[in-house]
Motif scaffolding. Structure first.
Motif, PDB file in Angstrom:
ATOM      1  N   ASP A 158      -2.917   5.097  -2.359  1.00  0.00           N
ATOM      2  CA  ASP A 158      -3.937   4.261  -2.981  1.00  0.00           C
ATOM      3  C   ASP A 158      -5.229   4.161  -2.181  1.00  0.00           C
ATOM      4  O   ASP A 158      -6.197   3.578  -2.635  1.00  0.00           O
ATOM      5  N   ARG A 189      -5.903   2.330   0.213  1.00  0.00           N
ATOM      6  CA  ARG A 189      -6.112   0.986   0.787  1.00  0.00           C
ATOM      7  C   ARG A 189      -5.714   0.941   2.258  1.00  0.00           C
ATOM      8  O   ARG A 189      -6.372   0.326   3.059  1.00  0.00           O
ATOM      9  N   ARG A 190      -4.578   1.526   2.595  1.00  0.00           N
ATOM     10  CA  ARG A 190      -4.093   1.645   3.974  1.00  0.00           C
ATOM     11  C   ARG A 190      -3.998   0.311   4.702  1.00  0.00           C
ATOM     12  O   ARG A 190      -4.248   0.223   5.894  1.00  0.00           O
ATOM     13  N   SER A 235       0.829  -1.203   0.000  1.00  0.00           N
ATOM     14  CA  SER A 235       0.000   0.000   0.000  1.00  0.00           C
ATOM     15  C   SER A 235       0.868   1.259   0.000  1.00  0.00           C
ATOM     16  O   SER A 235       1.866   1.345   0.712  1.00  0.00           O
ATOM     17  N   ASN A 236       0.489   2.224  -0.814  1.00  0.00           N
ATOM     18  CA  ASN A 236       1.161   3.523  -0.926  1.00  0.00           C
ATOM     19  C   ASN A 236       2.606   3.415  -1.413  1.00  0.00           C
ATOM     20  O   ASN A 236       3.427   4.287  -1.133  1.00  0.00           O
ATOM     21  N   VAL A 272       2.527   6.707  -3.934  1.00  0.00           N
ATOM     22  CA  VAL A 272       1.274   6.798  -4.672  1.00  0.00           C
ATOM     23  C   VAL A 272       0.187   6.367  -3.692  1.00  0.00           C
ATOM     24  O   VAL A 272       0.051   5.187  -3.376  1.00  0.00           O
TER      25      VAL A 272
END
Length: 94
Positions: free
Chosen positions: A16, A18-19, A9-10, A14
């Motif tokens: 996203d 979602r974390r 995630s990330n 970037v």
């Protein structure tokens, strides 16, 4: 035989939304003591990042921890043993 990160995630800063990231085993993990570390590669311009870690085995939570990574946590080398220790837990033989 080891756990696999299902999603980063990330990645590359970037964001996203979602974390969440999961390390999963395709079969039961080997018995032993496990050490979980949170390795914050970058804070993506933020001054801190909060994290939560949960270890789940056979559908039951067996360990949990939460904390905060600060900018100083991103300065050191990355790889095995890097990051902040989040928790340890034991998996018993079947």
């Amino acid at each position: 035989s080891g756990g696999i990160l299902d999603f980063d995630s990330n990645a590359g800063c970037v964001i996203d939304g979602r974390r969440a990231e999961n390390v999963v085993w395709q079969a039961a993990p080997p018995a032993g003591t496990y050490l979980v570390r949170v390795n914050t590669t970058s804070l993506c311009g933020a001054s801190a990042a909060r994290w939560n870690v949960r270890a789940i085995l056979a559908g039951a939570e067996i360990a949990a921890s939460q904390g905060t990574s600060l900018t100083g946590d991103t300065r050191f080398s990355k790889g095995p043993g890097s990051g902040v220790q989040a928790l340890t837990f034991d998996v018993s033989p079947p």
